[in-house]
Design a protein around this motif. Structure first.
Motif, short mmCIF file in Angstrom:
data_model
loop_
_atom_site.label_atom_id
_atom_site.label_comp_id
_atom_site.label_asym_id
_atom_site.label_seq_id
_atom_site.Cartn_x
_atom_site.Cartn_y
_atom_site.Cartn_z
N LYS A 275 0.83 -1.21 0.00
CA LYS A 275 0.00 0.00 0.00
C LYS A 275 0.87 1.26 0.00
CE LYS A 275 -4.47 -1.23 1.97
NZ LYS A 275 -5.49 -0.84 2.97
N VAL A 276 1.93 1.24 0.78
CA VAL A 276 2.83 2.40 0.83
C VAL A 276 3.50 2.62 -0.52
CG1 VAL A 276 5.01 3.24 1.80
CG2 VAL A 276 3.23 2.34 3.32
N ARG B 84 -1.47 6.21 4.51
CA ARG B 84 -1.52 6.26 5.97
C ARG B 84 -1.96 4.91 6.53
NH1 ARG B 84 -4.20 11.17 4.82
NH2 ARG B 84 -6.15 10.46 5.78
N SER B 85 -2.92 4.28 5.86
CA SER B 85 -3.38 2.95 6.27
C SER B 85 -2.23 1.95 6.20
CB SER B 85 -4.53 2.50 5.37
OG SER B 85 -4.85 1.15 5.59
N GLY B 86 -1.42 2.06 5.14
CA GLY B 86 -0.27 1.16 5.00
C GLY B 86 0.72 1.30 6.14
N PHE B 87 1.01 2.53 6.53
CA PHE B 87 1.96 2.75 7.63
C PHE B 87 1.39 2.28 8.97
CE2 PHE B 87 4.18 5.83 4.79
CZ PHE B 87 5.43 5.27 4.91
N LEU B 88 0.07 2.40 9.15
CA LEU B 88 -0.53 1.88 10.37
C LEU B 88 -0.39 0.37 10.44
CD1 LEU B 88 -3.77 4.09 10.55
CD2 LEU B 88 -1.74 4.24 12.02
N LEU B 89 -0.55 -0.31 9.29
CA LEU B 89 -0.37 -1.76 9.25
C LEU B 89 1.09 -2.13 9.56
CD1 LEU B 89 -2.45 -2.66 6.06
CD2 LEU B 89 -3.00 -3.29 8.43
N LEU B 90 2.02 -1.28 9.19
CA LEU B 90 3.45 -1.54 9.43
C LEU B 90 3.87 -1.27 10.87
CD1 LEU B 90 4.91 -0.07 6.11
CD2 LEU B 90 5.03 -2.46 6.84
N GLY B 91 2.99 -0.62 11.65
CA GLY B 91 3.30 -0.42 13.07
C GLY B 91 3.57 1.01 13.48
N TYR B 92 2.95 1.98 12.79
CA TYR B 92 3.22 3.38 13.11
C TYR B 92 2.91 3.71 14.57
CZ TYR B 92 2.84 8.48 13.16
OH TYR B 92 2.99 9.80 13.47
N ASP B 93 1.76 3.23 15.08
CA ASP B 93 1.35 3.59 16.44
C ASP B 93 2.37 3.14 17.49
OD1 ASP B 93 -0.99 4.83 15.65
OD2 ASP B 93 -2.21 3.01 15.82
N GLN B 94 3.00 2.00 17.23
CA GLN B 94 3.96 1.48 18.21
C GLN B 94 5.34 2.12 18.10
OE1 GLN B 94 2.19 -0.38 16.09
NE2 GLN B 94 0.86 -1.72 17.33
N HIS B 95 5.70 2.62 16.90
CA HIS B 95 7.09 3.04 16.68
C HIS B 95 7.25 4.51 16.28
CE1 HIS B 95 8.22 -1.19 16.83
NE2 HIS B 95 7.28 -1.46 15.94
N GLN B 96 6.17 5.27 16.23
CA GLN B 96 6.27 6.64 15.73
C GLN B 96 7.31 7.45 16.49
OE1 GLN B 96 2.92 9.31 16.82
NE2 GLN B 96 1.94 7.49 17.69
N GLY B 97 8.08 8.23 15.71
CA GLY B 97 9.08 9.11 16.30
C GLY B 97 10.40 8.46 16.64
N THR B 98 10.50 7.14 16.50
CA THR B 98 11.76 6.47 16.85
C THR B 98 12.69 6.41 15.64
OG1 THR B 98 11.04 4.22 16.25
CG2 THR B 98 10.44 5.03 18.45
N ASP B 99 13.93 6.05 15.88
CA ASP B 99 14.90 5.89 14.80
C ASP B 99 15.00 4.44 14.34
OD1 ASP B 99 15.60 8.55 14.57
OD2 ASP B 99 17.11 8.42 16.15
N GLN B 100 13.94 3.68 14.60
CA GLN B 100 13.88 2.30 14.13
C GLN B 100 13.49 2.26 12.66
OE1 GLN B 100 14.72 -0.45 16.04
NE2 GLN B 100 15.39 1.18 17.44
#
Length: 325
Positions: free
Chosen positions: A173-174, A222-238
């Protein structure tokens, strides 16, 4: 003209005329002694530095150095000892003629481009006085760009939803909705992505030619990034793309996407980037905007997506028909 670097050498011709007086016909390469500066590998490292300073990609640097090594081996096999100032226009024509017997046009043109770039470097570094004439590149018919029409896009997404993982669906999706190059997705960190309820954006920090660009995110992206784990990792350098063994490489992402090809002929992971550009053009988006979103250096690259596919031509002739199906 740049000053020669401290690793450059003056390749002495020596008293070549003295050999003529002996009545011997010799090649200059045969005269150069084994321990002369033509055997010094400094110019190889200098060429690498030149490519790095020119901000060529890692893939280009690796390819050019490999292509140069192949040419040097050919030169040594056919002419004897190698030195940059021994290369002649005739050598280059012979090399091209040899390549024509066993290589495809694209490969030949890349190898000639690598040699041309090396000779420019050698001249600027003071290794040669002038650049011998470079043979013309081989003309080739450019293969058509493979993008997915809407039914093919839906079929691909349906296969991933049925048989794939959440990560795989998010990545596809992304790619379909941002036009990222696979290498750009592999390099993407969560700190480069920002999403709110109704909008979002991502930053490509090291695109082709080291060009930075910002891409707005539509709802599907945006839906694609949510599936990839945005909520858990947002703002990190992972890294955004990870697998069981850690960060996914470009090849890892390609393998992940291409296993869902199904019955799609000529499909590759890069087809998703082409599809993004084609969808924008079909949606009436101007070429300047498409080029900016895709990170194209030239509008000529973007203009390829204006070329009609067979499906486009099918729809065109339907417009003038009067009989009903």
């Amino acid at each position: 003209m740049p000053q020669p670097r401290n690793w450059s050498h003056n390749y002495a011709y020596g008293s070549y005329r003295g050999f003529e007086q002996l009545g011997k016909v010799l090649k200059l390469a045969d005269y150069l002694p084994e321990n002369s500066s033509h055997n010094n590998l400094d110019w190889r490292e200098g060429f690498r530095e030149h490519l790095e300073e020119d901000e060529r990609s890692d893939n280009t640097i690796t390819s050019y150095l490999s292509d140069l090594n192949i040419f040097v081996k050919w030169f040594e096999k056919t002419q004897g000892n190698f030195a940059p100032n021994l290369i002649t226009a005739l050598d280059l024509r012979d090399y091209k003629r040899d390549l024509l017997l066993k290589s495809k046009p694209g490969t030949i043109n890349r190898k000639l481009s690598a040699i041309s770039t090396f000779l420019i470097f050698a001249r600027d570094a003071g290794l040669i006085h002038s650049i011998p004439k470079i043979p013309k590149q081989v003309k080739e018919q450019r293969p058509g760009i493979r993008w997915l029409n809407r039914p093919e896009q839906h079929g691909l997404l349906r296969r991933v939803e049925r048989y794939g993982e959440q990560r795989d669906l998010g990545a596809i999706k992304v790619l379909l909705n941002t036009g990222l190059r696979v290498s750009e997705l592999a390099d993407l960190l969560w700190s480069d992505v920002e999403i709110s309820d109704r909008k979002g954006s991502l930053i490509v920090r090291s695109g082709k030619g080291s060009k930075r660009r910002t891409i707005p995110l539509n709802k599907d992206a945006r839906s694609g990034f949510l599936l990839l784990g945005y909520d858990q990792h947002q703002g990190t350098d992972q890294p955004v793309m990870v697998g069981q063994r850690g960060r996914l490489t470009r090849r890892g992402i390609e393998h992940m996407v291409e296993k869902y090809r199904g019955d799609l002929d000529g499909f590759s992971c890069h087809s998703l980037r082409h599809t993004f550009c084609k969808n924008l053009v079909d949606g009436g988006v101007g070429l300047e905007k498409v080029a900016a979103l895709a990170g194209h250096e030239s509008l000529e690259t973007t203009r390829r997506y204006c070329q009609p596919s067979y499906h486009d031509l099918e729809k065109a002739v339907q417009v003038i028909g009067e009989e009903e199906d």
